[in-house]
Write a protein that holds these residues in place. Structure first.
Motif, mmCIF file in Angstrom:
data_model
loop_
_atom_site.group_PDB
_atom_site.id
_atom_site.type_symbol
_atom_site.label_atom_id
_atom_site.label_comp_id
_atom_site.label_asym_id
_atom_site.label_seq_id
_atom_site.Cartn_x
_atom_site.Cartn_y
_atom_site.Cartn_z
ATOM 1 N N VAL A 14 93.939 -35.131 130.336
ATOM 2 C CA VAL A 14 94.275 -35.573 128.978
ATOM 3 C C VAL A 14 95.492 -34.824 128.460
ATOM 4 O O VAL A 14 96.420 -35.424 127.889
ATOM 5 C CB VAL A 14 93.073 -35.381 128.030
ATOM 6 C CG1 VAL A 14 93.498 -35.599 126.575
ATOM 7 C CG2 VAL A 14 91.949 -36.339 128.393
ATOM 8 N N LEU A 15 95.508 -33.499 128.654
ATOM 9 C CA LEU A 15 96.635 -32.698 128.184
ATOM 10 C C LEU A 15 97.919 -33.100 128.886
ATOM 11 O O LEU A 15 98.997 -33.113 128.287
ATOM 12 C CB LEU A 15 96.356 -31.208 128.394
ATOM 13 C CG LEU A 15 95.225 -30.611 127.548
ATOM 14 C CD1 LEU A 15 95.026 -29.141 127.892
ATOM 15 C CD2 LEU A 15 95.527 -30.766 126.053
ATOM 16 N N MET A 67 98.802 -43.608 122.387
ATOM 17 C CA MET A 67 99.116 -45.001 122.075
ATOM 18 C C MET A 67 100.301 -45.483 122.904
ATOM 19 O O MET A 67 100.315 -46.614 123.401
ATOM 20 C CB MET A 67 99.429 -45.132 120.581
ATOM 21 C CG MET A 67 99.672 -46.563 120.140
ATOM 22 S SD MET A 67 98.162 -47.562 120.285
ATOM 23 C CE MET A 67 98.882 -49.195 120.370
ATOM 24 N N ASN A 68 101.288 -44.616 123.073
ATOM 25 C CA ASN A 68 102.444 -44.963 123.881
ATOM 26 C C ASN A 68 102.057 -45.216 125.327
ATOM 27 O O ASN A 68 102.557 -46.148 125.971
ATOM 28 C CB ASN A 68 103.480 -43.841 123.794
ATOM 29 C CG ASN A 68 104.778 -44.190 124.486
ATOM 30 O OD1 ASN A 68 105.109 -43.632 125.531
ATOM 31 N ND2 ASN A 68 105.523 -45.119 123.915
ATOM 32 N N ARG A 69 101.137 -44.399 125.847
ATOM 33 C CA ARG A 69 100.674 -44.588 127.221
ATOM 34 C C ARG A 69 99.897 -45.913 127.365
ATOM 35 O O ARG A 69 100.020 -46.607 128.371
ATOM 36 C CB ARG A 69 99.783 -43.416 127.649
ATOM 37 C CG ARG A 69 100.507 -42.088 127.733
ATOM 38 C CD ARG A 69 101.520 -42.091 128.866
ATOM 39 N NE ARG A 69 102.176 -40.800 128.981
ATOM 40 C CZ ARG A 69 103.394 -40.535 128.531
ATOM 41 N NH1 ARG A 69 104.090 -41.489 127.916
ATOM 42 N NH2 ARG A 69 103.936 -39.349 128.679
ATOM 43 N N SER A 93 90.418 -44.123 131.829
ATOM 44 C CA SER A 93 90.311 -45.554 131.533
ATOM 45 C C SER A 93 91.032 -45.883 130.224
ATOM 46 O O SER A 93 91.250 -45.006 129.380
ATOM 47 C CB SER A 93 88.842 -45.958 131.413
ATOM 48 O OG SER A 93 88.271 -45.367 130.248
ATOM 49 N N ILE A 94 91.378 -47.144 130.069
ATOM 50 C CA ILE A 94 91.994 -47.595 128.815
ATOM 51 C C ILE A 94 91.028 -47.385 127.649
ATOM 52 O O ILE A 94 91.433 -46.991 126.549
ATOM 53 C CB ILE A 94 92.394 -49.081 128.904
ATOM 54 C CG1 ILE A 94 93.490 -49.283 129.960
ATOM 55 C CG2 ILE A 94 92.868 -49.595 127.546
ATOM 56 C CD1 ILE A 94 94.808 -48.636 129.606
ATOM 57 N N GLY A 95 89.747 -47.603 127.896
ATOM 58 C CA GLY A 95 88.745 -47.394 126.855
ATOM 59 C C GLY A 95 88.715 -45.953 126.386
ATOM 60 O O GLY A 95 88.632 -45.690 125.182
ATOM 61 N N PHE A 96 88.783 -45.029 127.337
ATOM 62 C CA PHE A 96 88.816 -43.608 126.973
ATOM 63 C C PHE A 96 90.069 -43.300 126.170
ATOM 64 O O PHE A 96 90.013 -42.557 125.180
ATOM 65 C CB PHE A 96 88.778 -42.737 128.228
ATOM 66 C CG PHE A 96 88.912 -41.263 127.944
ATOM 67 C CD1 PHE A 96 87.799 -40.492 127.645
ATOM 68 C CD2 PHE A 96 90.163 -40.648 127.952
ATOM 69 C CE1 PHE A 96 87.917 -39.142 127.360
ATOM 70 C CE2 PHE A 96 90.294 -39.300 127.664
ATOM 71 C CZ PHE A 96 89.166 -38.547 127.368
ATOM 72 N N ALA A 97 91.196 -43.868 126.580
ATOM 73 C CA ALA A 97 92.454 -43.610 125.879
ATOM 74 C C ALA A 97 92.387 -44.116 124.436
ATOM 75 O O ALA A 97 92.860 -43.449 123.511
ATOM 76 C CB ALA A 97 93.614 -44.276 126.619
ATOM 77 N N TRP A 98 91.792 -45.297 124.233
ATOM 78 C CA TRP A 98 91.628 -45.816 122.869
ATOM 79 C C TRP A 98 90.727 -44.897 122.042
ATOM 80 O O TRP A 98 91.025 -44.618 120.869
ATOM 81 C CB TRP A 98 91.054 -47.229 122.899
ATOM 82 C CG TRP A 98 92.086 -48.311 123.056
ATOM 83 C CD1 TRP A 98 92.246 -49.146 124.115
ATOM 84 C CD2 TRP A 98 93.096 -48.665 122.110
ATOM 85 N NE1 TRP A 98 93.292 -50.005 123.910
ATOM 86 C CE2 TRP A 98 93.834 -49.734 122.675
ATOM 87 C CE3 TRP A 98 93.466 -48.191 120.847
ATOM 88 C CZ2 TRP A 98 94.910 -50.339 122.012
ATOM 89 C CZ3 TRP A 98 94.540 -48.779 120.193
ATOM 90 C CH2 TRP A 98 95.244 -49.842 120.765
ATOM 91 N N ALA A 99 89.640 -44.442 122.635
ATOM 92 C CA ALA A 99 88.722 -43.543 121.918
ATOM 93 C C ALA A 99 89.434 -42.244 121.545
ATOM 94 O O ALA A 99 89.278 -41.732 120.426
ATOM 95 C CB ALA A 99 87.492 -43.254 122.771
ATOM 96 N N PHE A 100 90.228 -41.724 122.471
ATOM 97 C CA PHE A 100 90.955 -40.494 122.207
ATOM 98 C C PHE A 100 91.967 -40.695 121.085
ATOM 99 O O PHE A 100 92.153 -39.821 120.220
ATOM 100 C CB PHE A 100 91.663 -40.013 123.478
ATOM 101 C CG PHE A 100 92.351 -38.683 123.328
ATOM 102 C CD1 PHE A 100 91.633 -37.504 123.421
ATOM 103 C CD2 PHE A 100 93.718 -38.627 123.085
ATOM 104 C CE1 PHE A 100 92.268 -36.269 123.266
ATOM 105 C CE2 PHE A 100 94.356 -37.400 122.931
ATOM 106 C CZ PHE A 100 93.632 -36.223 123.023
#
Length: 295
Positions: A14-15, A67-69, A93-100
């Motif tokens: 994530v970092l 969001m950019n990713r 996952s895209i879902g994890f990225a949205w949650a983050f």
């Protein structure tokens, strides 16, 4: 133990996805805005204010980068330079990225709420600007200025966080940061000219060619230094601010000496190392100036 290692790996990924270490680019300018705001009122920022300003900055930048990713995931898969990022590789996952993104946005809003009513009211506007940038390369070559503005608003946001209002002089610093970030983003975009052509994306290097793009970035950084001079004069800052301007100008000149139209091999040094020094030394010198300025 395996569970702990998995969590550590997830945190590291994530970092890396949000390039957390690049927070050094914008945060020092926000802190200078906070110091100028506090000293203009004859005080220094409280520890509580600084903590929430840092939280707001980290939340805003984390949300914007994720969001950019998300927005660029398909382009990243096709670009050899970015194909190893976490989302294209499936490490996240895209879902994890949205949650983050939602959590990071919540951190910004919470921090703004803790600061003052105006900061809270403007937090959705800040998020809208940050998220808008992710789509600008699809329709304009001037997206570099939008990215610059995303970081450029940080000193004004910090001023608002301290004072609950905005001084027009902060717009000078906002413009300076916008041109600084936009300029080095133009440099960085030179690496992707060929990909941008095939992908139908827009950039200044694609529109004008690498040689002219480097010249445009140089002009942007010259104007940035001029704006810092104007800002120092408007606040009647003491000698450390002027020393800081000289250091920033010297580092920018060195940055541009590293990048040639026919040789971009030193781009990482120009982009990451030099700009990191610029932001940190700017905070050091201008922070010192706020300690010796008269309220």
């Amino acid at each position: 133990m395996a569970n702990t290692n998995l969590k550590k790996t997830r945190i590291r990924i994530v970092l890396e996805m949000i390039k957390f270490e690049h927070s050094v680019f914008a945060l020092p300018f926000a802190l200078v805005g906070a110091l100028l705001a506090a000293r203009a009122g004859g005080n220094f920022p409280t520890g509580r204010q600084l903590i929430w300003i840092v939280a707001a900055m980290v939340g805003a930048r984390s949300a914007a980068m994720t969001m950019n990713r998300i927005a660029d995931v398909e382009y990243d898969r096709r670009n050899p330079r970015t194909a190893n990022r976490a989302l294209p590789k499936g490490e996240l996952s895209i879902g994890f990225a949205w949650a983050f993104t939602l959590v990071a946005s919540g951190v910004l809003v919470l921090a703004a709420w803790q600061l003052n009513p105006l900061a809270l009211k403007l937090s959705p506007v800040a998020l809208a600007v940050l998220f808008f940038y992710s789509y600008t390369k699809r329709f304009t070559a001037w997206s570099h200025f939008v990215l610059g503005f995303c970081l450029g608003i940080s000193p004004a946001a910090a001023w608002i966080a301290i004072r609950g209002s905005l001084d027009w002089r902060m717009l000078i610093l906002c413009a300076a940061v916008t041109l600084w970030v936009g300029g080095f983003d133009v440099l960085y975009a030179c690496q992707d000219v060929e990909f941008d052509k095939t992908a139908g994306l827009y950039s200044i290097p694609k529109k004008f060619g690498i040689a002219r793009a480097l010249g445009i970035a140089r002009v942007m950084h010259i104007v940035m230094v001029a704006l810092l001079v104007w800002l120092a004069l408007s606040f009647h800052l003491a000698w450390p601010a002027w020393a800081g301007i000289a250091v920033v100008a010297a580092l920018l000149a060195y940055e541009h000496s590293l990048v040639k139209p026919n040789d971009l091999s030193k781009m990482n040094a120009a982009f990451f190392t030099v700009n990191g020094y610029i932001s940190l030394l700017f905070l050091l010198f201008w922070g010192a100036a706020t300690f010796v300025m008269r309220p």
